[in-house]
Design an enzyme around this catalytic site. Sequence first.
Site, short mmCIF file in Angstrom:
data_model
loop_
_atom_site.label_atom_id
_atom_site.label_comp_id
_atom_site.label_asym_id
_atom_site.label_seq_id
_atom_site.Cartn_x
_atom_site.Cartn_y
_atom_site.Cartn_z
N ILE A 4 17.86 -28.33 0.08
CA ILE A 4 19.06 -29.11 0.39
C ILE A 4 18.61 -30.52 0.72
O ILE A 4 18.99 -31.48 0.09
CB ILE A 4 19.84 -28.49 1.57
CG1 ILE A 4 20.29 -27.07 1.19
CG2 ILE A 4 21.06 -29.34 1.88
CD1 ILE A 4 21.05 -26.36 2.30
N THR B 23 11.81 -22.67 -2.66
CA THR B 23 11.11 -21.66 -3.46
C THR B 23 11.94 -21.27 -4.70
O THR B 23 11.39 -21.05 -5.77
CB THR B 23 10.80 -20.43 -2.58
OG1 THR B 23 9.92 -20.84 -1.53
CG2 THR B 23 10.13 -19.33 -3.38
N ARG C 165 17.34 -22.88 -2.35
CA ARG C 165 17.11 -24.14 -3.06
C ARG C 165 16.97 -25.24 -2.02
O ARG C 165 17.47 -25.11 -0.90
CB ARG C 165 18.30 -24.45 -3.97
CG ARG C 165 18.53 -23.43 -5.08
CD ARG C 165 19.60 -23.96 -6.01
NE ARG C 165 19.98 -23.03 -7.05
CZ ARG C 165 19.29 -22.80 -8.16
NH1 ARG C 165 18.16 -23.45 -8.39
NH2 ARG C 165 19.72 -21.94 -9.06
N ASP D 32 20.16 -27.62 14.02
CA ASP D 32 19.31 -26.49 13.81
C ASP D 32 19.40 -25.64 15.06
O ASP D 32 18.44 -25.46 15.78
CB ASP D 32 17.89 -26.99 13.55
CG ASP D 32 17.07 -25.90 12.92
OD1 ASP D 32 17.65 -25.02 12.27
OD2 ASP D 32 15.85 -25.94 13.09
#
Lengths: 508, 508
Positions: free
Chosen positions: A198, A204, A196, A257
């Site tokens: 964020i 998707t 989902r 990341d």
Amino acid sequence: MKLTSKTLDIANRGVLLNRADARNTGVVDGDRLRVMNHANGRAVSAHVDLTDVIIEPGTIGLYAPIHCSLEVKDGDEVEIWEAPKPASLELIKKKMNKRKLSRDEVRTIVNDIVADNLSLPELSAYVTANYINGMDMDEVEHLTVAMVETGSKITFSTRPIVDKHSIGGVPGNKISLLIVPIIAASGLKIPKTSSRAITGAAGTADLMEVLAPVEFPAEEVQTMTEKVGGVIVWGGSTNIAPADDQIIVVEYPFKIDARGQMLASVMAKKFAVGANLVVIDIPVGRTTKIHDVAEGRKLAREFIELGERLKMRVECAITFGDAPVGHTIGPALEVKEALAVLEGSTEPQSLIQKSLSLAGIAFEMAGKAQQGQGYALAEEILTSGKALAKFKQIIEVQGGDPSVTAATIPLGAHTHVVNAPQSGYVVELNNPSLVSLARLAGAPQDHGAGLELHAKPGERVGKGQPIFTIYADRAWRLKLAIEEGRRLMPVVVEGMLLDRVPSEHYLG
Amino acid sequence: MKLTSKTLDIANRGVLLNRADARNTGVVDGDRLRVMNHANGRAVSAHVDLTDVIIEPGTIGLYAPIHCSLEVKDGDEVEIWEAPKPASLELIKKKMNKRKLSRDEVRTIVNDIVADNLSLPELSAYVTANYINGMDMDEVEHLTVAMVETGSKITFSTRPIVDKHSIGGVPGNKISLLIVPIIAASGLKIPKTSSRAITGAAGTADLMEVLAPVEFPAEEVQTMTEKVGGVIVWGGSTNIAPADDQIIVVEYPFKIDARGQMLASVMAKKFAVGANLVVIDIPVGRTTKIHDVAEGRKLAREFIELGERLKMRVECAITFGDAPVGHTIGPALEVKEALAVLEGSTEPQSLIQKSLSLAGIAFEMAGKAQQGQGYALAEEILTSGKALAKFKQIIEVQGGDPSVTAATIPLGAHTHVVNAPQSGYVVELNNPSLVSLARLAGAPQDHGAGLELHAKPGERVGKGQPIFTIYADRAWRLKLAIEEGRRLMPVVVEGMLLDRVPSEHYLG
């Protein structure tokens, strides 16, 4: 200490203790306890809140998630004791001290994450240490394997199993809605778990939810895939690599990341569903995770190496990430656009070409098509209507209505068209601003909310001509988006000559 | 969104929202909101818990700390909105990326910490990044100044103001109970703020609390110091450098002891009370923070440099940290031992000599004594009874009973004497084991709990001779300590010849 349990409907992994009981056991505010249900031996860690009033001495308030984990009934006896210091703390400190962790050490940490033995600040320290000190490929492999082992797994009796992943950062990237049915229609299996949004406007899983339920345990993902060849479900409900879901929570505020973390996260999910042929979409652009092609190639090589260690074949596609894919952003708008393509629309080309390219790579890897012929096979499956038929089977097996068409998808009832403030060329579609605007309008929670773009970069628009439309399910959301839209400038219209450089500069 | 407030007696910086209201505003589990009391304009950040039952739509449950911060009454209207992303997040990420932070950037972070705009995982990331990437002396200075500026400060009209700090790690280190009255008795001012034990058996604040209240706001610390020359209070209630208290919470699980953070923490507290002459006690030992003298000297130079930048004179004493100071560990036991020395006892020498040495350094710095004469002046003040008289004034000004004597201090009613299992020499007092044992017996919460040591390292004891006594306020605590004591081996008795080394080793 033994206490009588009382459920409190509060969604939080905590318990509520009377201050007198806390004092007696030496518990202080913010401590973590182990709580055990004597009836069934289940034990969990929980943080402690204190009260003088709501819970009386001798009783313990169990917040809903703790109550569920313990499978306790109100009035049952539970026992509490100081949570032992998790073994992971020393190992996390080792990582802080720039030392490499072994397979067993990584497994210990991941076990503690999944068993909820680490507090969020402790988990944050682990993620921060990994980000700063990095992980080498051994550690990435250990993390991947540990995340797989601590969650549900799917084992198919036949091979190959195909999977696909986009590393994200491009709005409107609805390609899985085309790729999954195209691949499944060829007879290959593709059990696609997805996320989902964020920070985005629609993941998707948010898209598929417009059409059908997306929350299934891993066993059902397997059964449905065996039946129709593919699914598109939300990964969060499958219990696949659950450690990753907890790690993402603490990464989120910093948009961390960490490279190794991302590799492990993606590949653990593919490995756990039994995939052995994986296509990775790496969008490159100013506002995506990867800013240039060289960096994209480096990441691709890392995905491929990790895949080899796990006995999975991986191919990567470096894709254009500077503008949205297609013309729509937001759950229902994107689903409508993808369905229209499955139904025969030949637009938008950016969406169709990207989807067919990635499906084509999978076909070539699986030997369904000769090298260089995958795209054509994918195109044939799409234009023949086989992909649409397969998508309807997928919708049906997940419990949705297969009679759905692009025309019947409901969009947000409240709309506002934004017109070009002057004549000129569209010189920029600003991805982060587009996403912010769609979110202000209500996406992804409000399925009908989002944006439709009427002009593409490089296109000339006349003053007053529509450049995009905002959709919202609720009037106040539309108002909010309109107000903020002025500030965000998601579409920039300028004269083609952006800046006149005096010739002296060249003459020096 | 506007909601009616309802107080919930739960000690946690959170609010409880009905799931329907949450869905309407796009709030998800674990989000952080700003909550504002319209009546007075006060606003705070709070994490959100969700419920279907306890709070109905249109109402918000305010946990006690939020209720207090907002000064709201039940039924008052409050407004909520998504907490803006604190500016600090980008700066913390900059630090994660190994870049140096400017004065303004450090101030922004510290402001956000104090305003509670950062969640605990976010704060943990900051502390972890500082630990891994380190801070240079500029950054340490900025952090010190920012921590001072975001808390209460004391400004005395006269100088010098003396202060003293031990960096910790040695059990039984009750020296402040002697040093503060000795220095105050000389006419110098020493507004001593101190800590409670977190991992130890008794902090100086825990000790003083046996004799008098220790929780005062900064203004009262000043008034009391002006009146009698010194105080010994708990720093946590003064609102001096409050950012540090929050940082300590996230450092605690990892026993992180980032050098720069420690320097800033200590010096901010000294700077904020207006101290310009500071003596730092650096215990060196196998189980203290500093393991050898060279490391101690390096830390000393850093303290001195930071002091110069802040216009404070700092001197450091490298002290012996391999065994407890004196013979007692635990609040009442330590207070009794210190009071006995003030009353004229000439034992224990380790306590007396350390206290007089540090007080002597302060006297020489302040010009009260010639170089080399400080110890003698401190000794004169102690043995003349002036220090005892001053300590009674301090106890009285803080609201305690000045008629207290060493003989009247109540110790734990439940005791157990541990005898030597064999004849031999005491070869080790294991500091961490001694502390664990005292904590198991109930220290620091139970004032009467702790240990009294009857034998010192190097001393010969006969089989069955007492080596230490455990004290506890509660019988079950004593039982727990006795059981664990066997495993912990806090005092090791062996033959003097520890290990026979074959001569071949030397012959090679």
